[in-house]
Every structure is written in structure tokens, then in C-alpha cells.
Design an enzyme around this catalytic site. Structure first.
Site, short mmCIF file in Angstrom:
data_model
loop_
_atom_site.label_atom_id
_atom_site.label_comp_id
_atom_site.label_asym_id
_atom_site.label_seq_id
_atom_site.Cartn_x
_atom_site.Cartn_y
_atom_site.Cartn_z
N GLY A 61 48.85 36.22 47.85
CA GLY A 61 48.62 37.38 47.00
C GLY A 61 47.53 38.25 47.57
O GLY A 61 47.22 38.17 48.77
N LEU A 62 46.93 39.08 46.74
CA LEU A 62 45.92 39.99 47.26
C LEU A 62 44.77 39.27 47.93
O LEU A 62 44.32 39.66 49.01
CB LEU A 62 45.40 40.88 46.13
CG LEU A 62 46.31 42.04 45.72
CD1 LEU A 62 45.69 42.81 44.58
CD2 LEU A 62 46.57 42.96 46.90
N ALA A 63 44.27 38.20 47.30
CA ALA A 63 43.16 37.47 47.90
C ALA A 63 43.60 36.78 49.19
O ALA A 63 42.95 36.88 50.23
CB ALA A 63 42.59 36.45 46.91
N GLY A 64 44.71 36.05 49.13
CA GLY A 64 45.17 35.30 50.30
C GLY A 64 45.61 36.18 51.45
O GLY A 64 45.26 35.94 52.61
N HIS A 285 45.35 38.81 26.59
CA HIS A 285 45.53 40.25 26.82
C HIS A 285 46.10 40.88 25.56
O HIS A 285 47.09 40.40 25.02
CB HIS A 285 46.47 40.47 28.00
CG HIS A 285 46.43 41.86 28.57
ND1 HIS A 285 46.84 42.96 27.85
CD2 HIS A 285 46.03 42.32 29.78
CE1 HIS A 285 46.69 44.04 28.60
NE2 HIS A 285 46.20 43.68 29.77
N SER A 303 50.55 47.36 30.49
CA SER A 303 49.24 47.65 31.07
C SER A 303 48.22 48.11 30.04
O SER A 303 48.51 48.90 29.13
CB SER A 303 49.37 48.72 32.15
OG SER A 303 48.10 49.15 32.57
N ARG A 349 39.16 43.41 26.14
CA ARG A 349 40.37 42.66 25.83
C ARG A 349 40.17 41.58 24.77
O ARG A 349 41.00 41.40 23.88
CB ARG A 349 40.92 42.02 27.11
CG ARG A 349 41.48 43.05 28.06
CD ARG A 349 41.96 42.44 29.35
NE ARG A 349 42.58 43.46 30.19
CZ ARG A 349 43.08 43.22 31.40
NH1 ARG A 349 43.00 42.01 31.91
NH2 ARG A 349 43.63 44.20 32.09
N HIS A 420 46.88 35.60 29.48
CA HIS A 420 47.03 36.45 30.67
C HIS A 420 46.29 35.89 31.88
O HIS A 420 46.90 35.38 32.82
CB HIS A 420 46.53 37.85 30.33
CG HIS A 420 46.60 38.82 31.46
ND1 HIS A 420 47.75 39.03 32.19
CD2 HIS A 420 45.66 39.66 31.99
CE1 HIS A 420 47.52 39.95 33.12
NE2 HIS A 420 46.26 40.34 33.03
N ARG A 454 37.23 38.81 31.41
CA ARG A 454 37.37 39.77 32.52
C ARG A 454 37.67 41.16 31.98
O ARG A 454 38.56 41.33 31.14
CB ARG A 454 38.50 39.35 33.46
CG ARG A 454 38.72 40.33 34.60
CD ARG A 454 39.78 39.84 35.56
NE ARG A 454 41.10 39.80 34.98
CZ ARG A 454 41.93 40.85 34.89
NH1 ARG A 454 41.53 42.05 35.30
NH2 ARG A 454 43.13 40.72 34.38
#
Length: 656
Positions: A61-64, A285, A303, A349, A420, A454
Site C-alpha cells: 500500500g502507500l506505506a509499503g 467513522h 468520505s 470523527r 474504520h 485519527r
């Protein structure tokens, strides 16, 4: 604040280091100078020496993907593993609304320090200051990197990048690409990763699942995987291992996460000695399509950006079943605007979720079962025109209509909170290294940046910050500072771990019970939602802690896993993941019972103010709870990392 601050450098209080197993390694000095100074003081690996090191990255994903691409670009030999058929299918594509950065393009008062402040406050003062400030500091470079990659962020008429607001902030700092920001950011990281794959610096292993971590002489030196096509069990060695495997929300069965999202990688590492930080900190969420029946296997996120223009309301009268268009304005309760006038519909949230639950508990919910509230765009459409709303949220409106059969341009959306994101994860120090030397954990898989809640649009920020701009420095320092003996997969630790994995698979296949994996997962999810979900209390958590071990025992006695291990077998994959959820769920409830306070997403009903807000206990619980695995069926050991607040003093968290 700037890096030219001349205040004297101070040392951190000695109380932070009471537990020798939790050395956070936060550098000394003013907070705005910590990261720059630390980067200089860390050891480097010279370009010619990097080719001698092999690094495993689990997750794409974005991190990996950002970590693997950046480490490959630096010259390391990288092996990247994903259970998807392509890195592009990682769950990061599901992020819709945007990514935060303190660019202050709107000139509305934003700054690195304000983003830092909002994040610490949004996390209900349960995050490390130093990590959060670094995240805010790095955020601006992320946008520049992604623009250079061609990520199609929305732009204003003038050509400048556009921004919108998200919950918990009074400034517009969220960069976005309509309602598909995660997908566009992942494509940017994926093209960088693909370049390194083409150059041979990164070797990609698709359809390959990590099933255990290999520890040699106390250090992470490799992983054991299963080829999801052939069923082959293999070992892979490296000089360091990076876990970028996301969160564990699917422990609740119904969540906004893709069905394949799981906890196996971090849970296997936890069993090998990595401490688990704040496992009970899970995020609900507020903007999801409500549950429609028992047939559902997951829930759909809408969203948070929709709350920029959509107004949240319910009828004032309990049991009012009239269509929304038939309810006059004076008979509507815009409860977020009423209760939180400063932030209105953009309350954070956790607060917005609990407020929705409260009005539904009062009998004022809408839709089937009364578990829903309206998200109404009629005022925004009148003010801005349908075309503007379509430009901002068109694909989200289309998705909602396909799922519900209702046109949100003509009738309000119905939304309700759903599980979420998970703020908990493996404990890591300032360098993103776990309590197992050589095991680094990035993105949602670690606990580090979000505290107890978060803020929206910060997940993508953390994943890319860790992968592009933090890990490449800190992993180099580890490699340059550590003398690693030569190891390969013939080492006894690899053989023993492989044998344990094979035995576990054999046990699952040979149980030959009568109940499916999904039956057990659904039952576990209901226990977790009822007793460790949006609201928790002592009696409920104790009840859950009685039922989960019983359910786990029945799972291993009654589960039916059809098929073989040496072939494609999705039921076997699910069974292994649910078995790990059974163990994680117990730790989550232990942590939630232990934390006898309310903070962020962890809402203990015994600890709330007169108007129903979370009531923290800073005197007794201002610390990270890091749990050490001591064996199944035995009580885990709690380690505490005190949270020291020097720049943002804990206060009553108010958004009114």
C-alpha cells in the site's frame, strides 16, 4: 516556529525511561529541531555499501510501496511481498477524501505547529509529541513529491492546488483528487515502485502472504510465506524486515476495510516478541452507508469530505417516519451544528460518531431499523449549483446511488458510524523500530502518530511520510550501527518457523468440523461490536473476555476448512486470519478494560461528562500501553511509555 530557534537544548525527563524495554529514543532539543538534528546524528550507509544489504518490505500500500521504491532507489536490495495480484490493489486505494499538509495555500492561518496541535488534540492527548511534530513537518514534502509524480490533485481556477476542510480543523489543509485520493496517490507510489522493479532493485512477490516472522539471535532476519497459488511454504532472509500491512479493523467482521485486510503479519510479530501498543484504540467513522442486513460482508465508507457541504440532521420528534422533504426546517435537528457551533458538521470523527449514536438511541434515527442520520446537500446545491457539487463529489454520489438506489442530489444520504481505522498497532520507537531489533513497522500497522483518534486525511499522510521520508534514514542508521552475522534460510530458526507454520496449516485443514470460517468471524465481530465497539463498559468487557476464549476454543474444534493446502484455497487463507483475530480480540478487550478512562475512540461509559463527552484521566493514564505476549491463555505483561507533553498541554477537549 523555525529551525533557527536559539533556545537551549533540554533533556527529556528521566521518567520516560523507567521501563528499559520501551526506549522511545526521542532525540533531545526543541521539538522543531529534533528531526533535522536526528537525521544528522544518525549513521549513514554509503552508496557503495547499500548493495550489500537486503531489506524485506511486507505490504504494497502507500506505506509499503513508498518504502520499497525509496529504498530501491537508494540502492538497497529490496524484496516486497503482497497478497494481492498487483500492488495497485492494496487497500490504500479505498481512501477517498484527501491528504493533509501544512502548506497554508489558503492563507487561513495554517502552519506546521497548527497541524501538530490539531493532531495531538484530535488524538485526545494520547500520542507522542515528537512523532506528531515530525509528521506535520514532513507533510509539505509529501505534496511536492506527489505532484512531481503526476498525482492529479484538484486545482483552483488559477492553477494552484485546491484544499478543503476535514474534521477537527478550522483551516483548509486537505489536498484531494475528487473522491479517489488514495487511488491516485497509490498510482504515484506504484509507478516509482515499478521503476525499481524494472531496474532489478526491487523483487516483487505477488499473491504471497507472510505467515510468520523469523527471529535469529533476537533480531528480525526474515519471514515465512505461503504462495497463495501453489500453496508452497518458503522462507526469505534479509538484514531488516519492514511491516507495512495496515490495520486490524476486520476483527469486527463488518468494517469499511476490504475483506482481505487482516492482522496476521503484526500478530505473528507480536507473538515473536514485538510489543503491541494501545490495541483498544479503534476508530469509528461517522460517514458510512448504514447496515442493510445480515447478508453484508463489509460496510462502505462515504468520505468525510462530504461533511464540508453536507449538513447532518435528524427529525426532532422520535419516530418521525415522514420523507425528509416533508419535514420542515423547524422540525429538523442539525445536532452537530447545535452542539459544536465552532466546528459544526466538521467535528472530529469520534465525537460525530457518538453524537449520531446518541440521537439514534433516542429514537430519532432514520431509515430501516432507525440506525441512520441524514447527510443533506440541498442547501449546498442551492448555494453553489449542482455542477460544483458534482465536480467535488461526483464519483461518491454515483457510488452511493449504485449501492442504495437513492439519488443523493434529490434526497439526503443516510449515514451511520462504522468501524474504520485502527490507531493501535505494534509499538515502535522514534525510529519506527519495534521491540524486536531489525523489525520496522510503518503506516497503520504501528501505533505511533494518532493517539486515541485519527483526524481525517492523516492516514495517507502518515503512510507516505514513513515510507518516503522517515524509514530510509532510520533503517540506514540501524544497518550501519549493527554487526549482523551472515544468515540464510538454512539456519535452524528458519527451519523451525517453517515447521510451525506448516503445523498450523495442517491443523486447520484437519479439524474437519461443521461450521464455516465466516460463521465464527461473524460471531466474533458481534461480540466485539457489542462490547468493545463505539461504547464500552466494565461489565461488557468482562463478558467479552469470557466469551472470546470459549469461541476460540470452539473455532479450533468445530471449524471446517475445505480443500487442500497445496493449491489456491481462500477458505484456508481466511481461517488463518480469523484464528489470529481470535487472539487479538482478547488483547483488545484486556486493553480496553485496563484503560479505565474515556479518550478519543475509546469511550468507557463510566467516564463521561454530563453532556456525554469523553472524560480523560490524565493523572493515571497518560501513557502508551504496550503489551508483551507471554503465551496463549496467560495474561500479557503491560509496559508503560509515559507521554510527556512539553508543547501542547493536555486540556479538556472541546470543539464547541
Amino acid at each position: 516556529m523555525t529551525t533557527t530557534d536559539t533556545r537551549p537544548i533540554t533533556t527529556r525527563p528521566a521518567t520516560e525511561y523507567l521501563d528499559p524495554k520501551l526506549q522511545s529514543k526521542i532525540p533531545e532539543g526543541p521539538i522543531e529541531r529534533k528531526w533535522e538534528r536526528h537525521k544528522f546524528e544518525m549513521k549513514l550507509v554509503s552508496p557503495t555499501n547499500r548493495r550489500r544489504y537486503t531489506i524485506i518490505v511486507v505490504g504494497s500500500g502507500l506505506a509499503g510501496a513508498s518504502a520499497a521504491a525509496t529504498l530501491g532507489e537508494a540502492g538497497y536490495n529490496v524484496k516486497c511481498y503482497t497478497y494481492h495480484d498487483s500492488p495497485r490493489r492494496a487497500h490504500s486505494i479505498a481512501a477517498q477524501g484527501g491528504i493533509n499538509a501544512a502548506k497554508n495555500y489558503r492563507n487561513d492561518g495554517d502552519s506546521v505547529f497548527r497541524l501538530f496541535y490539531d493532531t495531538v488534540k484530535g488524538g485526545d492527548f494520547r500520542a507522542r509529541e515528537a512523532n506528531v511534530y515530525r509528521l506535520a513537518e514532513v507533510s509539505m514534502a509529501i505534496i511536492d513529491q506527489c505532484v512531481a509524480q503526476g498525482v492529479p490533485f484538484a486545482r483552483e481556477y488559477s492553477g494552484y492546488l485546491d484544499n478543503r476542510s476535514f474534521g477537527g480543523a478550522q483551516v483548509a489543509r486537505t489536498f484531494y483528487a475528487r473522491g479517489q485520493t488514495g487511488q491516485q496517490l497509490l498510482l504515484g507510489a506504484y509507478q516509482a515502485l515499478s521503476r525499481q522493479i524494472g531496474l532489478g532493485q526491487v523483487k516483487m512477490f505477488s499473491r504471497t502472504e507472510m505467515l510468520d516472522l523469523v527471529v535469529v539471535d533476537g533480531r528480525a532476519r526474515g519471514i515465512v510465506t505461503r504462495d497463495m497459488v501453489t500453496g508452497k511454504i518458503e522462507s526469505h532472509f534479509a538484514d531488516a524486515v519492514v511491516l507495512a500491512t495496515g490495520g486490524y479493523s476486520n476483527v469486527f467482521y463488518l468494517s469499511t476495510n476490504a475483506k482481505a485486510c487482516n492482522t496476521t503479519a503484526i500478530w505473528r510479530a507480536h507473538r515473536r516478541g514485538a510489543f503491541f501498543g494501545n490495541p483498544c484504540f479503534t476508530q469509528i467513522h461517522p460517514t458510512c452507508i448504514p447496515v442493510s442486513g445480515d447478508h453484508q460482508s463489509k460496510l462502505t465508507l462515504m468520505s468525510e469530505s462530504l461533511r464540508n457541504d453536507g449538513r447532518v440532521w435528524v427529525p426532532k420528534t422520535p419516530g418521525d417516519k415522514r420523507p425528509p422533504s416533508s419535514i420542515p426546517e423547524d422540525e429538523r435537528d442539525y445536532y452537530l451544528e447545535r452542539r459544536y457551533p465552532s466546528y459544526g458538521n466538521l467535528a472530529p470523527r469520534d465525537i460525530a460518531s457518538r453524537a449520531a449514536k446518541q440521537v439514534c438511541d433516542e429514537g430519532r434515527g432514520v431509515g430501516p431499523g432507525g440506525l441512520g442520520v441524514y447527510l443533506d446537500f440541498s442547501d449546498a446545491i442551492k448555494r453553489l449549483g449542482k455542477r460544483v457539487i458534482e465536480e467535488r463529489y461526483g464519483n461518491l454520489f454515483e457510488m452511493y446511488e449504485r449501492i442504495t438506489g437513492e439519488n443523493p442530489y434529490e434526497t439526503p444520504m443516510r449515514i451511520y458510524p462504522a468501524v474504520h481505522y485502527t490507531m493501535g498497532g505494534l509499538w515502535v520507537d522514534y525510529n519506527l523500530m519495534s521491540t524486536i531489533p531489525g523489525l520496522f513497522v510503518i503506516g497503520e500497522a504501528n501505533f505511533s502518530d494518532h493517539g486515541a483518534n485519527r483526524l481525517g486525511a492523516s492516514a495517507l499522510m502518515q503512510g507516505l511520510a514513513d515510507g518516503y521520508f522517515i524509514l530510509p534514514y532510520t533503517i540506514a542508521d540501524y544497518l550501519a550501527s549493527t554487526k549482523l552475522p551472515k544468515v540464510d534460510t538454512s539456519h535452524i530458526a528458519f527451519r523451525e518457523t517453517e515447521a510451525e507454520v506448516a503445523d498450523r496449516i495442517k491443523r486447520l485443514l484437519n479439524t474437519n468440523g461443521t461450521r464455516t470460517v465466516d460463521m465464527f468471524h461473524r460471531e466474533l465481530g458481534k461480540i466485539m461490536w457489542d462490547y468493545c465497539g463505539m461504547a464500552r463498559n466494565e461489565a461488557g468487557l468482562k463478558h467479552a473476555l469470557e466469551r472470546i476464549p470459549e469461541l476460540r476454543e470452539r473455532f479450533w474444534r468445530e471449524v471446517k476448512v475445505p480443500g487442500e493446502g497445496n493449491d489456491i484455497n481462500q477458505e484456508l487463507e481466511k481461517a488463518g486470519r480469523v484464528a489470529d483475530f481470535m487472539e487479538l480480540a482478547e488483547l483488545m478487550c484486556i486493553d480496553a478494560l485496563h484503560r479505565d478512562e474515556s479518550c478519543g475512540g475509546h469511550f468507557r461509559e463510566e467516564h463521561q461528562t454530563e453532556d456525554g463527552e469523553a472524560e480523560r484521566d490524565d493523572e493515571n493514564f497518560s501513557y502508551v500501553a504496550a503489551w508483551e505476549f507471554t503465551g496463549l491463555g496467560t495474561k500479557p505483561v503491560l509496559h508503560k511509555e509515559p507521554l510527556i507533553f512539553e508543547y501542547v498541554k493536555p486540556a479538556v477537549r472541546s470543539y464547541k
